[in-house]
Design a protein around this motif. Structure first.
Motif, PDB file in Angstrom:
ATOM      1  N   SER A 212      39.515   0.287   1.556  1.00 30.49           N
ATOM      2  CA  SER A 212      40.569  -0.537   2.149  1.00 30.49           C
ATOM      3  C   SER A 212      40.475  -1.989   1.765  1.00 30.49           C
ATOM      4  O   SER A 212      41.446  -2.742   1.902  1.00 30.49           O
ATOM      5  CB  SER A 212      40.492  -0.418   3.679  1.00 30.49           C
ATOM      6  OG  SER A 212      39.286  -0.988   4.162  1.00 30.49           O
ATOM      7  N   GLY A 213      39.302  -2.429   1.310  1.00 27.94           N
ATOM      8  CA  GLY A 213      39.141  -3.844   0.993  1.00 27.94           C
ATOM      9  C   GLY A 213      38.808  -4.688   2.200  1.00 27.94           C
ATOM     10  O   GLY A 213      38.785  -5.918   2.125  1.00 27.94           O
ATOM     11  N   ASN A 214      38.525  -4.076   3.364  1.00 30.04           N
ATOM     12  CA  ASN A 214      38.139  -4.827   4.549  1.00 30.04           C
ATOM     13  C   ASN A 214      36.714  -5.358   4.389  1.00 30.04           C
ATOM     14  O   ASN A 214      36.017  -5.052   3.428  1.00 30.04           O
ATOM     15  CB  ASN A 214      38.234  -3.949   5.802  1.00 30.04           C
ATOM     16  CG  ASN A 214      39.664  -3.534   6.092  1.00 30.04           C
ATOM     17  OD1 ASN A 214      40.602  -4.232   5.717  1.00 30.04           O
ATOM     18  ND2 ASN A 214      39.837  -2.403   6.754  1.00 30.04           N
ATOM     19  N   THR A 215      36.269  -6.126   5.357  1.00 27.74           N
ATOM     20  CA  THR A 215      34.973  -6.794   5.217  1.00 27.74           C
ATOM     21  C   THR A 215      33.801  -5.895   5.559  1.00 27.74           C
ATOM     22  O   THR A 215      32.669  -6.193   5.200  1.00 27.74           O
ATOM     23  CB  THR A 215      34.923  -8.036   6.117  1.00 27.74           C
ATOM     24  OG1 THR A 215      35.209  -7.644   7.476  1.00 27.74           O
ATOM     25  CG2 THR A 215      35.961  -9.063   5.674  1.00 27.74           C
ATOM     26  N   GLY A 216      34.029  -4.795   6.266  1.00 31.85           N
ATOM     27  CA  GLY A 216      32.936  -3.893   6.606  1.00 31.85           C
ATOM     28  C   GLY A 216      32.327  -3.268   5.369  1.00 31.85           C
ATOM     29  O   GLY A 216      33.017  -2.993   4.383  1.00 31.85           O
ATOM     30  N   GLN A 217      31.018  -2.987   5.400  1.00 30.14           N
ATOM     31  CA  GLN A 217      30.308  -2.469   4.224  1.00 30.14           C
ATOM     32  C   GLN A 217      30.959  -1.211   3.683  1.00 30.14           C
ATOM     33  O   GLN A 217      31.118  -1.051   2.469  1.00 30.14           O
ATOM     34  CB  GLN A 217      28.849  -2.185   4.593  1.00 30.14           C
ATOM     35  CG  GLN A 217      28.065  -1.420   3.541  1.00 30.14           C
ATOM     36  CD  GLN A 217      27.864  -2.181   2.252  1.00 30.14           C
ATOM     37  OE1 GLN A 217      28.021  -3.400   2.249  1.00 30.14           O
ATOM     38  NE2 GLN A 217      27.541  -1.491   1.178  1.00 30.14           N
ATOM     39  N   ASP A 218      31.347  -0.288   4.568  1.00 28.77           N
ATOM     40  CA  ASP A 218      31.906   0.978   4.117  1.00 28.77           C
ATOM     41  C   ASP A 218      33.429   0.965   4.070  1.00 28.77           C
ATOM     42  O   ASP A 218      34.064   2.005   3.964  1.00 28.77           O
ATOM     43  CB  ASP A 218      31.414   2.127   5.007  1.00 28.77           C
ATOM     44  CG  ASP A 218      29.962   2.480   4.696  1.00 28.77           C
ATOM     45  OD1 ASP A 218      29.486   2.071   3.619  1.00 28.77           O
ATOM     46  OD2 ASP A 218      29.322   3.141   5.519  1.00 28.77           O
ATOM     47  N   ASP A 219      34.023  -0.222   4.167  1.00 27.21           N
ATOM     48  CA  ASP A 219      35.477  -0.360   4.057  1.00 27.21           C
ATOM     49  C   ASP A 219      35.895  -1.113   2.800  1.00 27.21           C
ATOM     50  O   ASP A 219      37.065  -1.116   2.440  1.00 27.21           O
ATOM     51  CB  ASP A 219      36.047  -1.091   5.282  1.00 27.21           C
ATOM     52  CG  ASP A 219      35.982  -0.249   6.540  1.00 27.21           C
ATOM     53  OD1 ASP A 219      36.097   0.977   6.423  1.00 27.21           O
ATOM     54  OD2 ASP A 219      35.801  -0.824   7.621  1.00 27.21           O
ATOM     55  N   LYS A 220      34.938  -1.777   2.148  1.00 24.68           N
ATOM     56  CA  LYS A 220      35.308  -2.572   0.987  1.00 24.68           C
ATOM     57  C   LYS A 220      35.649  -1.676  -0.197  1.00 24.68           C
ATOM     58  O   LYS A 220      35.270  -0.499  -0.252  1.00 24.68           O
ATOM     59  CB  LYS A 220      34.185  -3.531   0.619  1.00 24.68           C
ATOM     60  CG  LYS A 220      32.940  -2.849   0.059  1.00 24.68           C
ATOM     61  CD  LYS A 220      31.890  -3.886  -0.292  1.00 24.68           C
ATOM     62  CE  LYS A 220      30.658  -3.255  -0.914  1.00 24.68           C
ATOM     63  NZ  LYS A 220      29.632  -4.261  -1.266  1.00 24.68           N
ATOM     64  N   LYS A 221      36.364  -2.229  -1.165  1.00 29.18           N
ATOM     65  CA  LYS A 221      36.739  -1.448  -2.341  1.00 29.18           C
ATOM     66  C   LYS A 221      35.514  -1.184  -3.211  1.00 29.18           C
ATOM     67  O   LYS A 221      34.642  -2.032  -3.360  1.00 29.18           O
ATOM     68  CB  LYS A 221      37.809  -2.187  -3.142  1.00 29.18           C
ATOM     69  CG  LYS A 221      39.173  -2.202  -2.467  1.00 29.18           C
ATOM     70  CD  LYS A 221      40.242  -2.742  -3.391  1.00 29.18           C
ATOM     71  CE  LYS A 221      41.617  -2.618  -2.753  1.00 29.18           C
ATOM     72  NZ  LYS A 221      42.693  -3.081  -3.661  1.00 29.18           N
ATOM     73  N   PHE A 222      35.482   0.010  -3.808  1.00 25.53           N
ATOM     74  CA  PHE A 222      34.370   0.389  -4.669  1.00 25.53           C
ATOM     75  C   PHE A 222      34.833   1.463  -5.640  1.00 25.53           C
ATOM     76  O   PHE A 222      35.855   2.118  -5.428  1.00 25.53           O
ATOM     77  CB  PHE A 222      33.182   0.885  -3.837  1.00 25.53           C
ATOM     78  CG  PHE A 222      33.460   2.133  -3.039  1.00 25.53           C
ATOM     79  CD1 PHE A 222      33.011   3.373  -3.480  1.00 25.53           C
ATOM     80  CD2 PHE A 222      34.161   2.080  -1.840  1.00 25.53           C
ATOM     81  CE1 PHE A 222      33.256   4.527  -2.749  1.00 25.53           C
ATOM     82  CE2 PHE A 222      34.403   3.229  -1.089  1.00 25.53           C
ATOM     83  CZ  PHE A 222      33.952   4.453  -1.548  1.00 25.53           C
ATOM     84  N   ALA A 223      34.067   1.632  -6.719  1.00 26.09           N
ATOM     85  CA  ALA A 223      34.382   2.644  -7.725  1.00 26.09           C
ATOM     86  C   ALA A 223      33.763   3.968  -7.317  1.00 26.09           C
ATOM     87  O   ALA A 223      32.597   4.027  -6.923  1.00 26.09           O
ATOM     88  CB  ALA A 223      33.869   2.217  -9.088  1.00 26.09           C
TER      89      ALA A 223
END
Length: 223
Positions: A98-109
């Motif tokens: 989602s791109g949020n600030t939480g570790q498991d919410d941020k964007k990743f490959a």
């Protein structure tokens, strides 16, 4: 259309879930067979069927969880890599989250492999806290190669896109050989390389791969 690889690759699917989930129960009760399948005289199609198809090693190890994402990148996800294997299954690397600030919410490959119309059989990482893919590239004369890799258990998976010049006669075209696929390595030994068997929807995108991956320590090649 891309050139085909000549070997099979073992793509394992790992599955965890609640005890009431029959898929998870089946995976938990399975005792892996550590013997490698005998594929010395198999064709590329037979290799993929033996290692990836129904009744193959991957399907004996575990089934895909129904809550896993699909094998293809979805609307709103950037595509780092996407191709179709000989079996019709998809190999994709997508920018998700989602791109949020939480570790498991941020964007990743995220790497995904499996049928186009079902949950992926192998997904890594499931969340940013699991780790990051690794990226490395090298230039060749008249071409180059990019690799995105990750380790799942004792097995390393390497997605590659390469362009190799095949003609060095002055004044003549380069006639580049273009290949995309997946290479697998275990215990420092390359077990095989499987080229994309259908259209390559997206070869590795260098900028996105570099943005969402850690640097890989080395390039990995089939012997």
């Amino acid at each position: 259309m891309r050139l085909l690889g000549t070997f099979g690759v073992l793509l394992l699917a790992a599955c965890n879930g609640p005890a009431t989930d029959p898929v998870a129960d089946s995976a938990a009760e399975f005792q892996p067979d550590t013997a490698e399948p005998d594929t010395a005289d198999a064709s590329p199609e037979e290799l993929e069927n033996a290692l990836l198809g129904s009744g193959g090693v991957a399907s004996r190890m575990a089934s895909a969880r129904p809550d896993q994402p699909p094998s293809t990148c979805q609307e709103g996800e950037d595509i780092i890599f996407a191709c179709t294997m000989k079996s019709g299954k998809k190999a994709s690397i997508c920018v998700t989250g989602s791109g949020n600030t939480g570790q498991d919410d941020k964007k990743f490959a995220q790497y995904r492999f499996g049928p186009a119309d079902a949950p992926a059989e192998l997904v890594w990482p499931m969340a940013p806290s699991d780790g990051k893919l690794a990226f490395k590239s090298v230039p060749y004369s008249g071409g180059g190669e990019a690799q995105i890799s990750f380790v799942n258990g004792d097995t390393e998976y390497v997605v590659f896109s390469r362009i190799v010049r095949t003609n060095f006669e002055p004044g003549e075209p380069n006639y580049p050989a273009i290949e995309d696929g997946i290479l697998i390595r275990r215990g420092g030994t390359v077990l095989g390389e499987l080229g994309c068997g259908g259209d390559v929807e997206m070869p590795i995108q260098y900028a996105l791969a570099e943005q969402y991956s850690d640097p890989a320590p080395e390039m990995i090649y089939a012997e």
